[in-house]
Scaffold this motif. Structure first.
Motif, PDB file in Angstrom:
ATOM      1  N   PRO A  13       0.643  -1.194   0.087  1.00 52.31           N
ATOM      2  CA  PRO A  13       0.068  -0.076   0.019  1.00 52.31           C
ATOM      3  C   PRO A  13       1.005   1.217   0.028  1.00 52.31           C
ATOM      4  O   PRO A  13       2.088   1.253  -0.194  1.00 52.31           O
ATOM      5  N   PRO A  14       0.259   2.471  -0.031  1.00 50.90           N
ATOM      6  CA  PRO A  14       1.214   3.535  -0.031  1.00 50.90           C
ATOM      7  C   PRO A  14       2.021   3.504   1.132  1.00 50.90           C
ATOM      8  O   PRO A  14       2.919   4.377   1.071  1.00 50.90           O
ATOM      9  N   PRO A  19       6.472   4.327   7.443  1.00 54.28           N
ATOM     10  CA  PRO A  19       6.945   5.857   7.943  1.00 54.28           C
ATOM     11  C   PRO A  19       8.235   5.849   8.189  1.00 54.28           C
ATOM     12  O   PRO A  19       9.016   6.794   8.492  1.00 54.28           O
ATOM     13  N   VAL A  20       8.817   4.729   8.963  1.00 51.99           N
ATOM     14  CA  VAL A  20       9.949   4.959   9.524  1.00 51.99           C
ATOM     15  C   VAL A  20      10.878   3.416   9.196  1.00 51.99           C
ATOM     16  O   VAL A  20      10.400   2.503   8.997  1.00 51.99           O
ATOM     17  N   GLY A  21      12.181   3.657   8.922  1.00 52.04           N
ATOM     18  CA  GLY A  21      12.900   2.408   8.550  1.00 52.04           C
ATOM     19  C   GLY A  21      13.461   1.669   9.860  1.00 52.04           C
ATOM     20  O   GLY A  21      14.602   1.647  10.079  1.00 52.04           O
ATOM     21  N   GLN A  22      12.687   1.012  10.292  1.00 54.82           N
ATOM     22  CA  GLN A  22      12.912   0.408  11.794  1.00 54.82           C
ATOM     23  C   GLN A  22      11.996  -1.137  11.574  1.00 54.82           C
ATOM     24  O   GLN A  22      11.267  -1.210  10.656  1.00 54.82           O
ATOM     25  N   PHE A  23      12.219  -1.858  12.743  1.00 55.42           N
ATOM     26  CA  PHE A  23      11.594  -3.224  12.605  1.00 55.42           C
ATOM     27  C   PHE A  23      10.111  -3.008  13.396  1.00 55.42           C
ATOM     28  O   PHE A  23      10.274  -2.577  14.657  1.00 55.42           O
ATOM     29  N   PRO A  31     -10.146   4.724  13.156  1.00 53.43           N
ATOM     30  CA  PRO A  31     -10.824   5.221  11.832  1.00 53.43           C
ATOM     31  C   PRO A  31      -9.982   5.901  10.871  1.00 53.43           C
ATOM     32  O   PRO A  31     -10.317   6.051   9.514  1.00 53.43           O
ATOM     33  N   THR A  32      -8.981   6.656  11.424  1.00 52.94           N
ATOM     34  CA  THR A  32      -8.027   7.780  10.425  1.00 52.94           C
ATOM     35  C   THR A  32      -6.664   7.347  10.404  1.00 52.94           C
ATOM     36  O   THR A  32      -5.756   8.193   9.650  1.00 52.94           O
ATOM     37  N   ASN A  33      -6.399   6.737  11.256  1.00 54.83           N
ATOM     38  CA  ASN A  33      -4.626   6.371  11.588  1.00 54.83           C
ATOM     39  C   ASN A  33      -4.187   5.092  11.542  1.00 54.83           C
ATOM     40  O   ASN A  33      -5.192   3.965  11.663  1.00 54.83           O
ATOM     41  N   ILE A  34      -2.943   4.699  11.727  1.00 47.85           N
ATOM     42  CA  ILE A  34      -2.384   3.493  11.748  1.00 47.85           C
ATOM     43  C   ILE A  34      -1.506   3.828  12.761  1.00 47.85           C
ATOM     44  O   ILE A  34      -0.762   4.665  12.916  1.00 47.85           O
ATOM     45  N   PHE A  35      -1.128   2.474  13.604  1.00 49.70           N
ATOM     46  CA  PHE A  35      -0.235   2.628  14.663  1.00 49.70           C
ATOM     47  C   PHE A  35       0.679   1.498  14.515  1.00 49.70           C
ATOM     48  O   PHE A  35       0.286   0.382  14.667  1.00 49.70           O
ATOM     49  N   LEU A  36       2.142   1.920  14.654  1.00 48.82           N
ATOM     50  CA  LEU A  36       3.150   0.772  14.639  1.00 48.82           C
ATOM     51  C   LEU A  36       3.651   0.355  15.901  1.00 48.82           C
ATOM     52  O   LEU A  36       4.078   1.736  16.304  1.00 48.82           O
ATOM     53  N   LEU A  37       4.097  -0.581  16.334  1.00 48.32           N
ATOM     54  CA  LEU A  37       4.689  -0.952  17.586  1.00 48.32           C
ATOM     55  C   LEU A  37       6.221  -1.212  16.920  1.00 48.32           C
ATOM     56  O   LEU A  37       6.469  -2.180  16.470  1.00 48.32           O
ATOM     57  N   MET A  38       7.247  -0.578  17.352  1.00 52.26           N
ATOM     58  CA  MET A  38       8.693  -0.840  16.685  1.00 52.26           C
ATOM     59  C   MET A  38       9.622  -0.985  17.831  1.00 52.26           C
ATOM     60  O   MET A  38       9.570  -0.638  19.124  1.00 52.26           O
ATOM     61  N   ALA A  52       0.743   7.064  12.138  1.00 49.99           N
ATOM     62  CA  ALA A  52       0.946   7.414  10.827  1.00 49.99           C
ATOM     63  C   ALA A  52      -0.342   7.805  10.240  1.00 49.99           C
ATOM     64  O   ALA A  52      -1.451   6.845  10.604  1.00 49.99           O
ATOM     65  N   ASP A  53      -0.402   8.334   9.107  1.00 49.31           N
ATOM     66  CA  ASP A  53      -1.667   8.686   8.353  1.00 49.31           C
ATOM     67  C   ASP A  53      -1.754   7.294   7.263  1.00 49.31           C
ATOM     68  O   ASP A  53      -0.837   6.519   7.249  1.00 49.31           O
ATOM     69  N   LEU A  54      -2.926   7.188   6.397  1.00 48.47           N
ATOM     70  CA  LEU A  54      -3.223   6.257   5.896  1.00 48.47           C
ATOM     71  C   LEU A  54      -2.327   6.244   4.316  1.00 48.47           C
ATOM     72  O   LEU A  54      -1.942   5.179   3.891  1.00 48.47           O
ATOM     73  N   ALA A  55      -1.740   7.250   4.448  1.00 48.83           N
ATOM     74  CA  ALA A  55      -0.691   7.503   3.115  1.00 48.83           C
ATOM     75  C   ALA A  55       0.699   6.982   3.722  1.00 48.83           C
ATOM     76  O   ALA A  55       1.652   6.950   2.964  1.00 48.83           O
ATOM     77  N   GLY A  56       0.674   6.773   4.912  1.00 49.49           N
ATOM     78  CA  GLY A  56       2.149   6.215   5.619  1.00 49.49           C
ATOM     79  C   GLY A  56       3.014   7.533   6.198  1.00 49.49           C
ATOM     80  O   GLY A  56       4.035   7.286   6.420  1.00 49.49           O
ATOM     81  N   ALA A  57       2.789   8.653   6.038  1.00 54.68           N
ATOM     82  CA  ALA A  57       3.233   9.915   6.540  1.00 54.68           C
ATOM     83  C   ALA A  57       3.247   9.807   8.208  1.00 54.68           C
ATOM     84  O   ALA A  57       2.284   9.660   8.837  1.00 54.68           O
ATOM     85  N   SER A  58       4.570   9.942   8.933  1.00 48.14           N
ATOM     86  CA  SER A  58       4.477   9.772  10.148  1.00 48.14           C
ATOM     87  C   SER A  58       3.761  11.193  10.875  1.00 48.14           C
ATOM     88  O   SER A  58       4.077  12.120  10.569  1.00 48.14           O
ATOM     89  N   LEU A  59       3.084  10.907  11.771  1.00 40.34           N
ATOM     90  CA  LEU A  59       2.236  12.062  12.560  1.00 40.34           C
ATOM     91  C   LEU A  59       2.748  12.396  13.777  1.00 40.34           C
ATOM     92  O   LEU A  59       2.847  13.425  14.483  1.00 40.34           O
ATOM     93  N   ALA A  60       3.232  11.199  14.531  1.00 39.41           N
ATOM     94  CA  ALA A  60       3.760  11.297  15.784  1.00 39.41           C
ATOM     95  C   ALA A  60       4.734  10.071  16.201  1.00 39.41           C
ATOM     96  O   ALA A  60       4.252   8.899  15.564  1.00 39.41           O
ATOM     97  N   ALA A  61       5.324  10.269  17.128  1.00 43.27           N
ATOM     98  CA  ALA A  61       6.005   8.950  17.704  1.00 43.27           C
ATOM     99  C   ALA A  61       6.537   9.172  18.999  1.00 43.27           C
ATOM    100  O   ALA A  61       6.656  10.327  19.504  1.00 43.27           O
ATOM    101  N   TYR A  62       6.252   8.108  19.910  1.00 41.93           N
ATOM    102  CA  TYR A  62       6.589   8.454  21.534  1.00 41.93           C
ATOM    103  C   TYR A  62       7.131   6.930  21.984  1.00 41.93           C
ATOM    104  O   TYR A  62       6.720   5.728  21.339  1.00 41.93           O
TER     105      TYR A  62
END
Length: 232
Positions: A13-14, A19-23, A31-38, A52-62
């Motif tokens: 997908p897009p 959004p990040v080069g990690q594992f 409904p509007t975002n994707i969350f990845l556990l790195m 991240a948004d649905l296009a893969g752009a990182s919106l926040a990280a913590y």
């Protein structure tokens, strides 16, 4: 990566490649975002959660609370994750925007709960289901107390087989024979009856990558997945 529940094949997908080069160890969505556990990419050696948004752009990280988290589920407006590095295991409830641990958490899971491979929600949308990382167990978890409402041992019906633990799990709705649970290990998908825990079907990835599925989530008619054999 994604695969269509309609059988139209998988693909990138897009958001594939970002959004990040990690594992990545787990994935969920609202409904509007994707969350990845790195894995171990936060400060101080902690795991990190990327929004991240649905296009893969990182919106926040913590930072995640710990460094051995497995599973990520979105329920009732909050993220839930389990720290496998504690005994007993710890269930965390986090604010999706900031990662702030909510009052009253973490909760201890019962000592009989073995290390989990992933988390998803139940069909009623009121509780969590965890799958054993190294054992064929399903644990239905009350997110308000950390207590168990049921424990099932998964039994495979041939030609499916028992994988001895799974790394990915998601509830599937809106598809034939749904609701059901879809589990993953390596490059295989396991179809699980929610009521009985029986593994009634198995499918293997036919197009690569992914090479080692580490997390699953349903978004509309697609299953999104993470792969910890390479950077997402």
């Amino acid at each position: 990566y994604s695969v269509s529940l309609a059988g139209a094949g998988g693909g990138c997908p897009p958001s594939c490649g970002g959004p990040v080069g990690q594992f990545a160890r787990a994935i969920t969505n609202d409904p509007t975002n994707i969350f990845l556990l790195m894995d171990n990419t936060g400060t101080g050696g902690k795991d990190k959660i990327v929004k991240a948004d649905l296009a893969g752009a990182s919106l926040a990280a913590y930072n995640a609370p710990g460094s051995e988290h497995e599973g990520l589920a979105f329920l009732g407006g909050f993220l839930y994750t389990v720290d496998n590095g504690m005994f007993p295991l710890k269930l965390y409830k986090l604010a999706p925007a900031t990662g702030a641990v909510q009052s009253g958490y973490p909760l201890n899971l019962p000592p009989l709960v073995e290390q989990l491979g992933d988390l998803t929600v139940n069909a009623a949308g009121t509780g969590l289901i965890g799958v054993g990382r190294y054992s064929d167990k399903l644990y239905e978890i009350d997110p308000t107390t950390g207590g168990l409402t049921s424990t099932k041992t998964m039994i495979a019906v041939p030609p499916a087989y028992n994988p001895m633990g799974m790394e990915g799990l998601t509830l599937v709705t809106g598809a034939p024979s749904s609701p059901f649970l879809l589990g993953a290990k390596g490059t295989g998908f396991f179809f699980i009856n929610i009521a009985t825990g029986s593994i009634y079907d198995f499918k293997s990835v036919s197009d690569f990558p992914p090479y080692n599925i580490s997390g699953l989530t349903q978004r509309g008619g697609d299953i999104l997945m993470t792969d910890d054999s390479q950077q997402v």
